[in-house]
Design a protein around this motif. Structure first.
Motif, mmCIF file in Angstrom:
data_model
loop_
_atom_site.group_PDB
_atom_site.id
_atom_site.type_symbol
_atom_site.label_atom_id
_atom_site.label_comp_id
_atom_site.label_asym_id
_atom_site.label_seq_id
_atom_site.Cartn_x
_atom_site.Cartn_y
_atom_site.Cartn_z
ATOM 1 N N ALA A 156 0.858 -1.187 0.000
ATOM 2 C CA ALA A 156 0.000 0.000 0.000
ATOM 3 C C ALA A 156 0.889 1.229 0.000
ATOM 4 O O ALA A 156 1.974 1.228 0.590
ATOM 5 C CB ALA A 156 -0.926 0.018 1.217
ATOM 6 N N VAL A 157 0.429 2.280 -0.663
ATOM 7 C CA VAL A 157 1.220 3.500 -0.827
ATOM 8 C C VAL A 157 0.396 4.691 -0.363
ATOM 9 O O VAL A 157 -0.825 4.754 -0.607
ATOM 10 C CB VAL A 157 1.629 3.678 -2.310
ATOM 11 N N THR A 158 1.040 5.645 0.297
ATOM 12 C CA THR A 158 0.352 6.865 0.696
ATOM 13 C C THR A 158 0.010 7.699 -0.543
ATOM 14 O O THR A 158 0.683 7.601 -1.570
ATOM 15 C CB THR A 158 1.222 7.702 1.650
ATOM 16 N N PRO A 159 -1.044 8.525 -0.471
ATOM 17 C CA PRO A 159 -1.453 9.310 -1.637
ATOM 18 C C PRO A 159 -0.356 10.209 -2.204
ATOM 19 O O PRO A 159 -0.320 10.453 -3.416
ATOM 20 C CB PRO A 159 -2.631 10.136 -1.112
ATOM 21 N N ASP A 160 0.545 10.699 -1.341
ATOM 22 C CA ASP A 160 1.642 11.534 -1.848
ATOM 23 C C ASP A 160 2.806 10.702 -2.378
ATOM 24 O O ASP A 160 3.813 11.253 -2.839
ATOM 25 C CB ASP A 160 2.129 12.509 -0.775
ATOM 26 N N VAL A 210 -4.690 2.545 2.825
ATOM 27 C CA VAL A 210 -4.319 3.865 3.326
ATOM 28 C C VAL A 210 -5.488 4.823 3.128
ATOM 29 O O VAL A 210 -6.145 4.820 2.079
ATOM 30 C CB VAL A 210 -3.074 4.412 2.596
ATOM 31 N N SER A 211 -5.760 5.659 4.123
ATOM 32 C CA SER A 211 -6.833 6.636 4.022
ATOM 33 C C SER A 211 -6.517 7.664 2.935
ATOM 34 O O SER A 211 -5.351 7.921 2.620
ATOM 35 C CB SER A 211 -7.032 7.342 5.367
ATOM 36 N N PRO A 212 -7.535 8.269 2.333
ATOM 37 C CA PRO A 212 -7.301 9.238 1.263
ATOM 38 C C PRO A 212 -6.437 10.429 1.666
ATOM 39 O O PRO A 212 -5.742 11.001 0.822
ATOM 40 C CB PRO A 212 -8.716 9.697 0.892
ATOM 41 N N ASP A 213 -6.457 10.805 2.959
ATOM 42 C CA ASP A 213 -5.614 11.910 3.406
ATOM 43 C C ASP A 213 -4.202 11.464 3.763
ATOM 44 O O ASP A 213 -3.342 12.291 4.097
ATOM 45 C CB ASP A 213 -6.242 12.650 4.585
ATOM 46 N N GLY A 214 -3.958 10.163 3.694
ATOM 47 C CA GLY A 214 -2.618 9.644 3.951
ATOM 48 C C GLY A 214 -2.217 9.570 5.404
ATOM 49 O O GLY A 214 -1.094 9.165 5.712
ATOM 50 N N LYS A 215 -3.102 9.903 6.313
ATOM 51 C CA LYS A 215 -2.732 9.946 7.723
ATOM 52 C C LYS A 215 -2.824 8.597 8.431
ATOM 53 O O LYS A 215 -2.163 8.378 9.447
ATOM 54 C CB LYS A 215 -3.613 10.964 8.453
#
Length: 385
Positions: free
Chosen positions: A130-134, A181-186
């Motif tokens: 899984a990858v963070t949105p950024d 991962v949540s859409p806000d990446g947190k």
């Protein structure tokens, strides 16, 4: 009871011309053979290409490339890898595939169709990514190391995928698998199959009928920023999640987390806000589905959840099914099963094209993927529990 013609999606009207051209051209359900046992699939942004991670017969791996630009989907090529490939992620620009490879992650350039490198995270049996949105952090679940590896993805890409991009490991309970991962990446949501707490009742039976009982599993909430600086304390909350929870998917607003509890034959629905504030009441609903559910996916409009009924321990090679669940009805306790579609043997991961038009099923024991047109498919009637 008559079958149901399944038609969602207002979002389809917003699809680009390219996306429309790459929708299913033939039957509502189509199979495409691939050269190995598929684990996961990921479609390109326009839905015209599908990438599939494989374990090949020689014990190695590959990425299969399926094109949807003609009259029917066809296998157009493969990229061979040294190790079998499992969970799969595609970067936003469509240029880089990231696949779990048992030791960490393998990176494949989609434009050159070549392996760019691999990074070991120090764990064992890495199975999901899984990858963070950024796109700065990559997480890999090490199923048999009780850890979730953290890789500095920005550093990996800029540094030629060198080993020093493997940053740290988040310690968790037994057999972590699913990641979202949540859409806000947190926040990172992760499943662990067994919570190893001595005082917890052993309420789950062995799935393979070998006798013995074990603890239930959990859905974890992980602070992604803390994962960088203090991975030992990055798990900030958890809720028990039935027997052998193996996958997690989030609703479009990330207010719900959907978990497949394989040993409970159920889809669990969690309120993600309560996971942190009131974890004991975070479980909203448990929906009985088919045998040994594994994959889970949510349509872009958030109205429907799809689950793959793997029946993986039967080992009979017979075709199985995917079940469609009405998300809103499931929360109210109403009859929520919309119906099912027959697919291949041991359906594993599920993915949905961005326009919401096509569901892709990886059939691990059929060496195939199944494409299901969500606008026109007729569902088999559901037997409500």
């Amino acid at each position: 009871m008559r079958g149901v013609v399944f038609g969602f999606v207002a979002a389809v009207a917003l699809a680009s011309a390219a996306s429309a051209a790459c929708s299913n051209q033939g039957p509502a359900v189509q199979d495409v053979a691939v050269p190995g046992a598929p684990f996961a699939s990921v479609p390109s942004a326009d839905g015209c290409t599908i990438y599939v991670s494989l374990r090949t017969e020689d014990g190695r791996g590959a990425i299969a490339i399926v094109s949807r630009t003609g009259d029917k989907p066809v296998l157009t090529g493969t990229v061979s890898t040294p190790a079998p490939l499992w969970g799969l992620t595609l970067t936003r620009d469509g240029a880089l595939l990231i696949a779990a490879d048992g030791k960490g992650a393998t990176f494949v350039d989609t434009r050159a169709a070549t392996v760019q490198g691999a990074i070991a995270d120090g764990g064992k049996d890495t199975i999901y990514t899984a990858v963070t949105p950024d796109e700065t952090q990559l997480f890999v679940s090490d199923e048999h190391s009780r850890g979730i590896g953290v890789i500095d993805l920005a550093k990996a890409r800029s540094g030629g995928f060198s080993r020093d991009a493997a940053a740290s490991t988040i310690p968790v309970w037994l057999a972590p698998v699913g990641l979202a991962v949540s859409p806000d990446g947190k926040a990172l949501f992760a499943t662990v199959q067994i919570v190893t707490q001595p005082d917890l009742p052993r309420t789950c039976s062995d799935e393979q009928g070998r006798g013995g009982e074990h603890h239930e599993g959990a859905l974890l909430v992980i602070d992604t920023q803390r994962a960088k600086s203090d991975p030992t304390h990055a798990v900030v909350a958890f809720a028990y999640a039935g027997c052998n929870p193996v996958r997690v998917a989030l609703s479009p607003k990330a207010d719900r987390a959907y978990v497949t509890a394989r040993g409970s034959n159920a889809l669990l629905i969690f309120d993600t806000a309560k996971l942190v504030t009131q974890s004991k009441t975070a479980l909203i609903a448990s929906v009985p589905v088919g045998k040994s559910p594994v994959g889970v996916a949510v349509t872009p409009d958030g109205k429907t959840v799809v689950v793959s009924n793997s029946d993986r321990f039967a080992d009979d090679g017979a075709h199985k099914s995917v079940t469609f669940v009405d998300a809103a009805k499931a929360e109210t306790g109403a009859a929520a099963l919309l119906g099912s579609v027959d697919v291949g043997a041991f359906p594993r991961e599920l993915s949905i094209t961005a326009d919401g038009g096509t569901l892709i099923v990886a059939n691990a024991r059929s060496a195939s993927i199944t494409l299901i047109d969500l606008k026109t498919v007729t569902l088999k009637p559901a037997t409500q529990p």
